[in-house]
Design an enzyme around this catalytic site. Sequence first.
Site, PDB file in Angstrom:
ATOM      1  N   LYS A   1       0.831  -1.194   0.000  1.00 16.67           N
ATOM      2  CA  LYS A   1       0.000   0.000   0.000  1.00 16.67           C
ATOM      3  C   LYS A   1       0.872   1.254   0.000  1.00 16.67           C
ATOM      4  CE  LYS A   1      -4.000  -2.115   0.224  1.00 16.67           C
ATOM      5  NZ  LYS A   1      -5.040  -1.975  -0.809  1.00 16.67           N
TER       6      LYS A   1
ATOM      7  N   ASP B   1      -0.371  -0.233  -4.604  1.00 13.98           N
ATOM      8  CA  ASP B   1      -1.790   0.121  -4.575  1.00 13.98           C
ATOM      9  C   ASP B   1      -1.950   1.419  -3.801  1.00 13.98           C
ATOM     10  OD1 ASP B   1      -4.513   0.306  -4.527  1.00 13.98           O
ATOM     11  OD2 ASP B   1      -4.864  -1.538  -3.411  1.00 13.98           O
TER      12      ASP B   1
ATOM     13  N   GLU C   1      -1.821   0.249  -8.895  1.00 14.94           N
ATOM     14  CA  GLU C   1      -3.273   0.094  -8.825  1.00 14.94           C
ATOM     15  C   GLU C   1      -3.929   1.370  -8.306  1.00 14.94           C
ATOM     16  OE1 GLU C   1      -6.378  -2.858  -6.415  1.00 14.94           O
ATOM     17  OE2 GLU C   1      -4.287  -3.454  -6.731  1.00 14.94           O
TER      18      GLU C   1
ATOM     19  N   ASP D   1      -9.098  -0.222  -9.991  1.00 14.49           N
ATOM     20  CA  ASP D   1      -9.795  -1.014  -8.976  1.00 14.49           C
ATOM     21  C   ASP D   1     -11.098  -0.311  -8.642  1.00 14.49           C
ATOM     22  OD1 ASP D   1     -10.764  -2.467  -6.856  1.00 14.49           O
ATOM     23  OD2 ASP D   1      -9.047  -2.175  -5.556  1.00 14.49           O
TER      24      ASP D   1
ATOM     25  N   LYS E   1     -13.328  -7.290  -8.058  1.00 15.25           N
ATOM     26  CA  LYS E   1     -13.669  -7.777  -6.717  1.00 15.25           C
ATOM     27  C   LYS E   1     -15.150  -8.130  -6.696  1.00 15.25           C
ATOM     28  CE  LYS E   1     -10.074  -5.178  -4.307  1.00 15.25           C
ATOM     29  NZ  LYS E   1      -9.777  -4.004  -3.453  1.00 15.25           N
TER      30      LYS E   1
END
Length: 357
Positions: free
Chosen positions: A161, A189, A215, A240, A264
């Site tokens: 992250k 991300d 991402e 995402d 997702k």
Amino acid sequence: MKITDIKTHMMKVPLIRPFHISLGVITHAVSCLVEIETDEGITGYGEGSPGPLITGENLEGTVETIRVLRESLTGMDPRDLEAVYTVMNRTVAHAGTAKAAIDIACHDILGKASGLPLYRLLGGCSNELETDMTVGLDEPQTMAELAKAHVENGFGIIKTKVGAGIEQDLARVKAIRQAVGDDVKIRLDANQGWHAKEAVELIKRLNEYDIELVEQPVPRFDFEGLKYVTTYSPVPIMADESCWDAKDALRLVSERAVDLINIKLMKCGGLYEAKKIVNIAEAAGVECMLGCMAEESGIAINASAALGAALSNITRADLDASFSLKELPFTGGFTIRDTRYLVLPEEPGLGISGLKF
């Protein structure tokens, strides 16, 4: 075959450690586990894991939505997925988490009724896939130590992250690369944490540490910004939060706004819609990754893993949430090979034999 009842079970289990992202902190796996019962004695298991920081949904709302859907779906054949989805969409708008829980359970029933494991029912390309392991936001040295420990345990891909301070992000990625060596893939991300122009400049600097992909660098609604970053970034860019359903996927690939798409089940509403996203992306030459909410307990990850193994255009996986739990609330399902490979069961459906309460 007819649906006779849809039962819900609320679950809230602490994570092994709090999980920090640029949008906030996640401390528990929070899920609504679902059992769909039928008049032929087949029970399907599903899971809806609301991620307030991503989906804006919560557990109580998800449970209540499933109860509303129960009234409309009772008496329907759970194998008629188009009909089930039509009724769900007419009954409630959006509510991807609740729909995903029901969708997964219906696919489980379809697999059990046909005698096929879910990965074969969905395409059967493979029976396993490799997942990365995610490192949450923290001090650079702490993140580096966690990443190194994951690699020593057998993971070959680290997703980290970022998105909480430019200089801090540079220090985090540098520390991780130095800790894990040159052979490990690193994915970033940002969880919407940057603006478009700063993202391009920062990614150029971060790429000194050999980044596989980045991402969701910009806010989910900033499609123009996402396209700008994709155009000028030296690193592949993945959507995402900007991709919720097949309509978003069509816009993203039509505008060439991204290089990759992360799917997702909790965002899009389950396997039925996820397959549409994969097909749209594949037609445009865009590869997909399957991700998960940090709040998931594992039933939804079984479903995602089955889809990821089944379809060749799903080339990456970020399905590590269940590694953060001390105990899973079910028996059966996927097994682990060499730490990082999720191996799908050969039992019909999800291969889950029961819930533990």
